[in-house]
Design a protein around this motif. Sequence first.
Motif, PDB file in Angstrom:
ATOM      1  N   GLN A 165       0.824  -1.214   0.000  1.00 48.64           N
ATOM      2  CA  GLN A 165       0.000   0.000   0.000  1.00 48.64           C
ATOM      3  C   GLN A 165       0.857   1.262   0.000  1.00 48.64           C
ATOM      4  O   GLN A 165       0.592   2.199  -0.759  1.00 48.64           O
ATOM      5  N   ARG A 166       1.890   1.286   0.843  1.00 43.83           N
ATOM      6  CA  ARG A 166       2.736   2.486   0.929  1.00 43.83           C
ATOM      7  C   ARG A 166       3.418   2.761  -0.412  1.00 43.83           C
ATOM      8  O   ARG A 166       3.445   3.891  -0.894  1.00 43.83           O
ATOM      9  N   LEU A 167       3.978   1.721  -1.015  1.00 40.67           N
ATOM     10  CA  LEU A 167       4.619   1.892  -2.320  1.00 40.67           C
ATOM     11  C   LEU A 167       3.617   2.378  -3.358  1.00 40.67           C
ATOM     12  O   LEU A 167       3.912   3.270  -4.158  1.00 40.67           O
ATOM     13  N   ALA A 168       2.414   1.796  -3.345  1.00 42.85           N
ATOM     14  CA  ALA A 168       1.399   2.163  -4.336  1.00 42.85           C
ATOM     15  C   ALA A 168       0.919   3.598  -4.152  1.00 42.85           C
ATOM     16  O   ALA A 168       0.704   4.323  -5.133  1.00 42.85           O
ATOM     17  N   VAL A 169       0.748   4.024  -2.902  1.00 47.01           N
ATOM     18  CA  VAL A 169       0.319   5.405  -2.651  1.00 47.01           C
ATOM     19  C   VAL A 169       1.380   6.391  -3.132  1.00 47.01           C
ATOM     20  O   VAL A 169       1.076   7.367  -3.840  1.00 47.01           O
ATOM     21  N   GLU A 170       2.614   6.157  -2.765  1.00 48.45           N
ATOM     22  CA  GLU A 170       3.687   7.069  -3.173  1.00 48.45           C
ATOM     23  C   GLU A 170       3.846   7.079  -4.685  1.00 48.45           C
ATOM     24  O   GLU A 170       4.085   8.133  -5.291  1.00 48.45           O
ATOM     25  N   ALA A 171       3.688   5.912  -5.309  1.00 48.16           N
ATOM     26  CA  ALA A 171       3.784   5.843  -6.770  1.00 48.16           C
ATOM     27  C   ALA A 171       2.693   6.688  -7.414  1.00 48.16           C
ATOM     28  O   ALA A 171       2.954   7.466  -8.347  1.00 48.16           O
ATOM     29  N   ALA A 172       1.470   6.562  -6.920  1.00 46.82           N
ATOM     30  CA  ALA A 172       0.346   7.293  -7.517  1.00 46.82           C
ATOM     31  C   ALA A 172       0.476   8.791  -7.328  1.00 46.82           C
ATOM     32  O   ALA A 172       0.204   9.572  -8.247  1.00 46.82           O
ATOM     33  N   VAL A 173       0.882   9.204  -6.143  1.00 42.98           N
ATOM     34  CA  VAL A 173       0.979  10.634  -5.843  1.00 42.98           C
ATOM     35  C   VAL A 173       2.062  11.291  -6.699  1.00 42.98           C
ATOM     36  O   VAL A 173       1.886  12.408  -7.198  1.00 42.98           O
ATOM     37  N   HIS A 174       3.166  10.598  -6.890  1.00 46.22           N
ATOM     38  CA  HIS A 174       4.319  11.198  -7.577  1.00 46.22           C
ATOM     39  C   HIS A 174       4.479  10.732  -9.025  1.00 46.22           C
ATOM     40  O   HIS A 174       5.414  11.176  -9.708  1.00 46.22           O
ATOM     41  N   GLY A 175       3.598   9.841  -9.490  1.00 46.29           N
ATOM     42  CA  GLY A 175       3.737   9.332 -10.855  1.00 46.29           C
ATOM     43  C   GLY A 175       5.033   8.586 -11.052  1.00 46.29           C
ATOM     44  O   GLY A 175       5.657   8.660 -12.124  1.00 46.29           O
ATOM     45  N   ASP A 176       5.457   7.819 -10.065  1.00 50.52           N
ATOM     46  CA  ASP A 176       6.749   7.136 -10.063  1.00 50.52           C
ATOM     47  C   ASP A 176       6.549   5.675 -10.442  1.00 50.52           C
ATOM     48  O   ASP A 176       6.122   4.860  -9.621  1.00 50.52           O
ATOM     49  N   ASP A 177       6.854   5.343 -11.688  1.00 52.36           N
ATOM     50  CA  ASP A 177       6.575   3.978 -12.128  1.00 52.36           C
ATOM     51  C   ASP A 177       7.546   2.964 -11.544  1.00 52.36           C
ATOM     52  O   ASP A 177       7.233   1.765 -11.497  1.00 52.36           O
ATOM     53  N   LEU A 178       8.714   3.390 -11.051  1.00 54.56           N
ATOM     54  CA  LEU A 178       9.602   2.447 -10.380  1.00 54.56           C
ATOM     55  C   LEU A 178       8.978   1.986  -9.065  1.00 54.56           C
ATOM     56  O   LEU A 178       8.973   0.794  -8.749  1.00 54.56           O
ATOM     57  N   LEU A 179       8.418   2.914  -8.301  1.00 55.80           N
ATOM     58  CA  LEU A 179       7.726   2.527  -7.074  1.00 55.80           C
ATOM     59  C   LEU A 179       6.518   1.654  -7.385  1.00 55.80           C
ATOM     60  O   LEU A 179       6.202   0.723  -6.636  1.00 55.80           O
ATOM     61  N   LEU A 180       5.844   1.949  -8.499  1.00 58.27           N
ATOM     62  CA  LEU A 180       4.704   1.132  -8.900  1.00 58.27           C
ATOM     63  C   LEU A 180       5.145  -0.300  -9.170  1.00 58.27           C
ATOM     64  O   LEU A 180       4.502  -1.262  -8.722  1.00 58.27           O
ATOM     65  N   ARG A 181       6.247  -0.455  -9.881  1.00 55.62           N
ATOM     66  CA  ARG A 181       6.754  -1.799 -10.179  1.00 55.62           C
ATOM     67  C   ARG A 181       7.179  -2.509  -8.890  1.00 55.62           C
ATOM     68  O   ARG A 181       6.986  -3.731  -8.740  1.00 55.62           O
ATOM     69  N   GLN A 182       7.742  -1.761  -7.969  1.00 53.26           N
ATOM     70  CA  GLN A 182       8.142  -2.360  -6.692  1.00 53.26           C
ATOM     71  C   GLN A 182       6.917  -2.800  -5.889  1.00 53.26           C
ATOM     72  O   GLN A 182       6.957  -3.827  -5.194  1.00 53.26           O
ATOM     73  N   ALA A 183       5.825  -2.034  -5.982  1.00 52.38           N
ATOM     74  CA  ALA A 183       4.580  -2.451  -5.323  1.00 52.38           C
ATOM     75  C   ALA A 183       4.114  -3.786  -5.892  1.00 52.38           C
ATOM     76  O   ALA A 183       3.704  -4.689  -5.136  1.00 52.38           O
ATOM     77  N   PHE A 184       4.168  -3.939  -7.223  1.00 49.04           N
ATOM     78  CA  PHE A 184       3.814  -5.217  -7.841  1.00 49.04           C
ATOM     79  C   PHE A 184       4.746  -6.326  -7.365  1.00 49.04           C
ATOM     80  O   PHE A 184       4.307  -7.444  -7.091  1.00 49.04           O
ATOM     81  N   MET A 185       6.035  -6.030  -7.284  1.00 51.25           N
ATOM     82  CA  MET A 185       7.014  -7.032  -6.839  1.00 51.25           C
ATOM     83  C   MET A 185       6.699  -7.524  -5.434  1.00 51.25           C
ATOM     84  O   MET A 185       6.806  -8.723  -5.126  1.00 51.25           O
ATOM     85  N   MET A 186       6.311  -6.592  -4.565  1.00 46.90           N
ATOM     86  CA  MET A 186       6.088  -6.927  -3.154  1.00 46.90           C
ATOM     87  C   MET A 186       4.707  -7.528  -2.905  1.00 46.90           C
ATOM     88  O   MET A 186       4.457  -8.092  -1.828  1.00 46.90           O
ATOM     89  N   ASP A 187       3.803  -7.415  -3.874  1.00 45.89           N
ATOM     90  CA  ASP A 187       2.471  -7.979  -3.669  1.00 45.89           C
ATOM     91  C   ASP A 187       2.569  -9.501  -3.528  1.00 45.89           C
ATOM     92  O   ASP A 187       3.213 -10.170  -4.339  1.00 45.89           O
ATOM     93  N   PRO A 188       1.911 -10.084  -2.524  1.00 49.94           N
ATOM     94  CA  PRO A 188       2.066 -11.517  -2.262  1.00 49.94           C
ATOM     95  C   PRO A 188       1.687 -12.427  -3.418  1.00 49.94           C
ATOM     96  O   PRO A 188       2.449 -13.333  -3.771  1.00 49.94           O
TER      97      PRO A 188
END
Length: 500
Positions: free
Chosen positions: A388-411
């Motif tokens: 959730q934290r990675l996804a929120v920060e990705a959405a707020v800042h338009g950061d696709d690296l954080l978005l990819r990391q959110a996918f990586m960390m998703d169980p």
Amino acid sequence: MSFKVTFIGAGSIGFTRGLLRDLLAVPEFHQVEIAFTDINEHHLQMVTELCQRDIEENELKIRIQSTVDRREALQNARYVICTIRVGGLEAFETDVDIPLKYGIDQCVGDTLCAGGIMYGQRGIAVMLDICRDIREVAEKDALLLNYANPMAMLTWACNQYGGVRTVGLCHGVQHGHEQIANVYGLKQEEVDIVCAGINHQTWYIQIKHQGKDLTAGLLEAFESHPDYARTEKVRIDMLRRFGYYSTESNGHLSEYVPWYRKRPEEIHEWIDLGSWINGETGGYLRVCTEGRNWFETDFPNWMKEPALEYAANHRSQEHGSYIIEGLETGRVYRGHFNMVNRGIIANLPADAIIEAPGYADGNGISMPIVGHLPLGPAAVCNTSISVQRLAVEAAVHGDDLLLRQAFMMDPLVGAVCNPKEIWQLVDEMLVAQEAWLPQYADAIAAAKVRLSSDKLLPVRAYEGAARLKVKTVEEMQLDREAANRNAGEADKGKERAVQK
């Protein structure tokens, strides 16, 4: 009493009509102002017409302010109820179908996993725009009651970046509470619970009847229940291995953890097709599609049917109206709310959005200290909070690296896909949802270049392990009562039938 309540996403018939009934069942609220707004003028018009008919049949003099101008609807609002689905069913379809190409089989896809993460990317940008409008034109310190998913992500963004007091509301705790009472042969009001965790992963850490603790016998009670033993296999297995029952439905819970949907050949061991919410592939997308198609086709008949009765005995268990009632009248309401943690649950992060017992009364909304969650449930929650934290920060800042990391960390995504597959999956989803992701313009342009390459990883045409087809309107006409319930309920998993 006179104050203004604004519904954003009011074209959602399931939520809007029922929540309005709940609110106007309070006698002191018969003078309030009501505003509806939605970006879909056609849906807004239909829901407004139906709700205005209900109001008049209940002999109230309220006239709904209905407008596609959100700022106009928010002018001087004290309470804002949000039920938006950014991207509608068109985007929702990509949340489910694109991950299937990579073997990710979701039942719902609106909270975690690939679909929930992308739903958050679309929703957070809009929620921050809504927060700006609330700050600028609503009453000072207006309260935003958020029903939209992904609940934790959107509520997190509004509180941390939106500058608006936001409480997330869900009906999951009430449903599990009812089930627990059921397995003991008791009424829901006879069983006292303390439920704590994060939205859709909240745990019944205390269960009592007349002062006696019931937690120890819960596994045996569920295992011997004639329906739940077949329809709630994932929840029962989590209870078996973690010691506590979880709020969310079998299908929902199965996609939040890595163990139950990672191998297609094993999925049927854990699900039941008697009701979509028990684990059907893309089940929520199907029933939402059917509900929309039915309401749009059958709307003239809805206007001929009896109006909803605004009476206390017809109020639902949705928290929203009770919170407003508590704040305005001083009556004490106890529910379970999604709020910024700030130490309420000691072993979850302070900035996370937790779901825990709370009280609403004339003094405001109060959240008692829960203390520590048991270590196992806390570990499950903390994994999801990282996503959730990675996804929120990705959405707020338009950061696709954080978005990819959110996918990586998703169980579940991590259990099914390797890093290269995840990178390509994110590229596909960004491009498919370009219309709703303005913050990712540069990342989407780069993704289009990569997806034009002839060196893409192979994917497959995969419908999922348990996909059912969407019913036609003609098929739904064979059971009008069921079709009306599906279209009209905010909670489309309320009736959890068993496969015969």
